[in-house]
Design an enzyme around this catalytic site. Structure first.
Site, PDB file in Angstrom:
ATOM      1  N   TYR A 163      -7.354   3.032 -23.426  1.00  0.00           N
ATOM      2  CA  TYR A 163      -7.271   1.934 -22.295  1.00  0.00           C
ATOM      3  C   TYR A 163      -7.742   2.472 -20.955  1.00  0.00           C
ATOM      4  O   TYR A 163      -7.626   3.489 -20.521  1.00  0.00           O
ATOM      5  CB  TYR A 163      -5.806   1.698 -21.975  1.00  0.00           C
ATOM      6  CG  TYR A 163      -5.606   0.640 -21.160  1.00  0.00           C
ATOM      7  CD1 TYR A 163      -5.880  -0.607 -21.457  1.00  0.00           C
ATOM      8  CD2 TYR A 163      -4.841   1.208 -19.947  1.00  0.00           C
ATOM      9  CE1 TYR A 163      -5.774  -1.484 -20.403  1.00  0.00           C
ATOM     10  CE2 TYR A 163      -4.711   0.073 -18.917  1.00  0.00           C
ATOM     11  CZ  TYR A 163      -5.143  -1.169 -19.251  1.00  0.00           C
ATOM     12  OH  TYR A 163      -4.928  -2.454 -18.327  1.00  0.00           O
ATOM     13  N   ASP A 265     -11.066   9.997 -18.395  1.00  0.00           N
ATOM     14  CA  ASP A 265     -10.044   9.130 -17.758  1.00  0.00           C
ATOM     15  C   ASP A 265      -8.864   9.876 -17.551  1.00  0.00           C
ATOM     16  O   ASP A 265      -8.051   9.701 -18.313  1.00  0.00           O
ATOM     17  CB  ASP A 265     -10.177   7.939 -18.455  1.00  0.00           C
ATOM     18  CG  ASP A 265      -9.051   6.902 -17.903  1.00  0.00           C
ATOM     19  OD1 ASP A 265      -8.129   7.114 -16.882  1.00  0.00           O
ATOM     20  OD2 ASP A 265      -9.107   5.596 -18.094  1.00  0.00           O
ATOM     21  N   LYS A 292      -3.172   6.192 -10.206  1.00  0.00           N
ATOM     22  CA  LYS A 292      -1.777   6.112 -10.204  1.00  0.00           C
ATOM     23  C   LYS A 292      -1.175   7.335  -9.213  1.00  0.00           C
ATOM     24  O   LYS A 292      -0.912   6.918  -8.193  1.00  0.00           O
ATOM     25  CB  LYS A 292      -1.417   6.614 -11.564  1.00  0.00           C
ATOM     26  CG  LYS A 292      -1.815   5.211 -12.537  1.00  0.00           C
ATOM     27  CD  LYS A 292      -0.916   5.067 -13.678  1.00  0.00           C
ATOM     28  CE  LYS A 292      -1.582   4.138 -14.733  1.00  0.00           C
ATOM     29  NZ  LYS A 292      -0.846   2.808 -14.949  1.00  0.00           N
TER      30      LYS A 292
HETATM   31  C1  LIG Z   1      -5.954   5.667 -18.681  1.00  0.00           C
HETATM   32  C2  LIG Z   1      -6.029   4.460 -17.712  1.00  0.00           C
HETATM   33  N1  LIG Z   1      -6.999   4.249 -17.342  1.00  0.00           N
HETATM   34  C3  LIG Z   1      -7.168   3.186 -16.479  1.00  0.00           C
HETATM   35  C4  LIG Z   1      -6.255   2.190 -16.114  1.00  0.00           C
HETATM   36  C5  LIG Z   1      -5.993   1.310 -15.288  1.00  0.00           C
HETATM   37  O1  LIG Z   1      -5.564   1.463 -14.130  1.00  0.00           O
HETATM   38  P1  LIG Z   1      -5.304   0.226 -12.904  1.00  0.00           P
HETATM   39  O2  LIG Z   1      -3.907  -0.506 -13.797  1.00  0.00           O
HETATM   40  O3  LIG Z   1      -4.702   0.921 -11.723  1.00  0.00           O
HETATM   41  O4  LIG Z   1      -6.314  -0.605 -12.878  1.00  0.00           O
HETATM   42  C6  LIG Z   1      -4.803   2.747 -16.746  1.00  0.00           C
HETATM   43  C7  LIG Z   1      -3.817   1.872 -16.465  1.00  0.00           C
HETATM   44  O5  LIG Z   1      -2.647   1.924 -16.980  1.00  0.00           O
HETATM   45  C8  LIG Z   1      -4.559   3.687 -17.393  1.00  0.00           C
HETATM   46  O6  LIG Z   1      -3.690   4.178 -18.348  1.00  0.00           O
END
Ligand SMILES: Cc1ncc(COP(=O)(O)O)c(C=O)c1O
Length: 463
Positions: A163, A265, A292
């Site tokens: 994700y 990520d 986050k």
């Molecule tokens: C691993 C990861 N990457 C990217 C994102 C996307 O972040 P945002 O919700 O701030 O757009 C998330 C969100 O949960 C995530 O868990």
């Protein structure tokens, strides 16, 4: 007509648990109804919805939140892992209050941006340069674009179940159905949503997480076209599944050999070590996406890495444009600086140890009840894998846990005052004390006991 006794039992229990949830939350029910008149589904974020309706919150302090009906919950969601210091941390409030008096965004650079950038570069040695945006979604989007521009190659590779937010390239094979997903060693790219650009299915390849031979084979076969491999070093929404060190190291080697950029990520995993999982496992990516926790509870994203790749964003290079009205806004920057200052190595290892202890205690609860399942995850991130007793290595392994039972456990936990993700992920925060964790164990014991009749018995003997 014959009815399946297990299905009948499930329906009866779900009705009972749902009735109790409704009894406890009439004001949320009314608020959802009112909200639905102006927002589809009564909310503005798909992830937060659950059946029969999400709770409306009105207050948060430390590791607790209070809903519209005045009921207080232990918060094991932490706004999807981002509130590592819980709600309304005094030092963050002080910094933000001070900043509010001086303006929130200037349309011009300011020193808090440099401070947060410097803190991140210090914590993650792979960050030679960094840029801010407003979400993890934007962070992965810009990191991917930077890799494509730098290499001149059109495709990327992501993990099945990975994700990375909600842009088109990220919305491939996040939770594909097994009917469409193809073979385990060469998964098919499945769009998770209608409305994506058609080309994204061909330009985003998918690999099986933690299967190095299969992933290397895909990378080698497509190397000439491949700009980047992007992955979470701990697969998050798919079930908090850590990558092995050998897998990450193997990816580092094959990407270096083929001129493909490696993007980690670490939007979620930055909470696991001062320098993220890359520091913990000693594998250095070319680019990293963050978000986050680095915003101290305010909207943020960041991406960075190799100076030569990030130099494409230098306006004087006239190459990559990165807009964003609130990029680097003063509130997120000030809050982020305080959040990181309050998160030295000792605080992170305390939180991870608390997570390990809680994981052990919850596994003991499962064993004592004699039901199949285990609690996995890593450090301060935990994941309930109901009905799974083998180690979970990838998205497909995690599918063996029935979603409907997981959701029932979620409601049963809410009824006992524990707030968490419906998918069974739990995140610790620094305000949590031993007494809070004791309370959590009691909630789990009671909720699991309530649904135990739906779970198959454990294969192993109770130890
Ligand atoms: C691993 C990861 N990457 C990217 C994102 C996307 O972040 P945002 O919700 O701030 O757009 C998330 C969100 O949960 C995530 O868990």
């Amino acid at each position: 007509m014959m009815t399946d006794p297990m299905a009948a039992r499930f329906d009866r229990l779900r009705e009972h648990v749902t009735a109790e949830f409704r009894r406890r939350s009439p004001r949320s029910a009314a608020a959802v109804a009112a909200a639905s008149a102006v927002m589809p589904g009564g909310d503005t974020r798909t992830t937060t919805y659950f059946e029969p309706y999400p709770l409306f919150m009105q207050h948060g302090a430390g590791c607790r939140m209070t809903d519209l009906d005045g009921r207080t919950y232990l918060d094991f969601l932490g706004n999807y892992t981002s509130l590592i210091h819980g709600h309304a941390h005094p030092a963050i409030i002080a910094a933000v209050t001070d900043q509010l008096q001086r303006g929130t965004a200037y349309g011009s650079p300011h020193e808090a941006q440099t401070q947060l950038a410097a803190l991140l570069c210090e914590r993650l040695p792979s960050l030679e340069r960094v840029r801010f945006c407003n979400s993890g979604t934007e962070a992965t989007l810009h990191a991917i674009r930077a890799a494509k521009a730098y290499t001149g190659r059109p495709k990327i590779l992501k993990m099945e179940g990975g994700y990375h937010g909600s842009h088109d390239a990220a919305d491939i094979s996040v939770s594909p159905s097994m009917v469409q997903a193809g073979s385990a060693h060469a998964p098919v790219s499945v769009p998770d949503s209608p409305g994506l650009f058609a080309g994204v299915v061909t330009d985003v390849l998918v690999a099986p997480f933690n299967d190095l031979d299969a992933t290397v084979a895909i990378i080698e076969a497509h190397a000439a076209d491949l700009a980047a491999v992007i992955l979470e070093p701990v697969l998050g929404s798919a079930g908090v599944i850590p990558a092995t060190q050998a897998y990450l190291q193997g990816l580092r080697e094959v990407t270096t050999r083929t001129g493909v950029l490696l993007i980690f990520d670490e939007v979620v995993t930055l909470r696991l070590d001062v320098g993220g999982v890359q520091a913990r496992l000693g594998v250095t990516p070319d680019l990293t996406a963050m978000g986050k926790i680095i915003g101290g509870g305010f909207p943020i994203g960041a991406f960075g890495g190799r100076q030569d790749v990030m130099a494409q964003f230098d306006p004087r290079a006239h190459r990559l444009h990165q807009g964003g009205t609130y990029n680097g806004n003063a509130i997120s920057m000030r809050a982020g600086c305080v959040a990181l200052e309050w998160l030295p190595a000792a605080a992170i290892s305390k939180l991870n140890s608390q997570g390990d202890v809680l994981r052990g205690r919850l596994n003991k609860v499962l064993r004592t009840l004699g039901v199949a399942g285990h609690v996995g995850g890593v450090g301060s991130l935990l994941q309930m894998h109901l009905q799974i007793e083998q180690p979970v290595r990838n998205y497909r392994d995690a599918q063996a846990s029935p979603r409907a039972t997981q959701e029932l456990l979620h409601l049963a936990l809410l009824n006992r005052g524990l707030f968490a993700a419906a998918r069974g992920e739990y995140a610790l925060s620094t305000p949590m004390q031993t007494s809070d964790l004791d309370e959590a164990v009691d909630c789990f014991r009671a909720a699991l006991t309530e649904i135990a009749e739906l779970l198959p018995p454990a294969a192993k003997t109770v130890t």
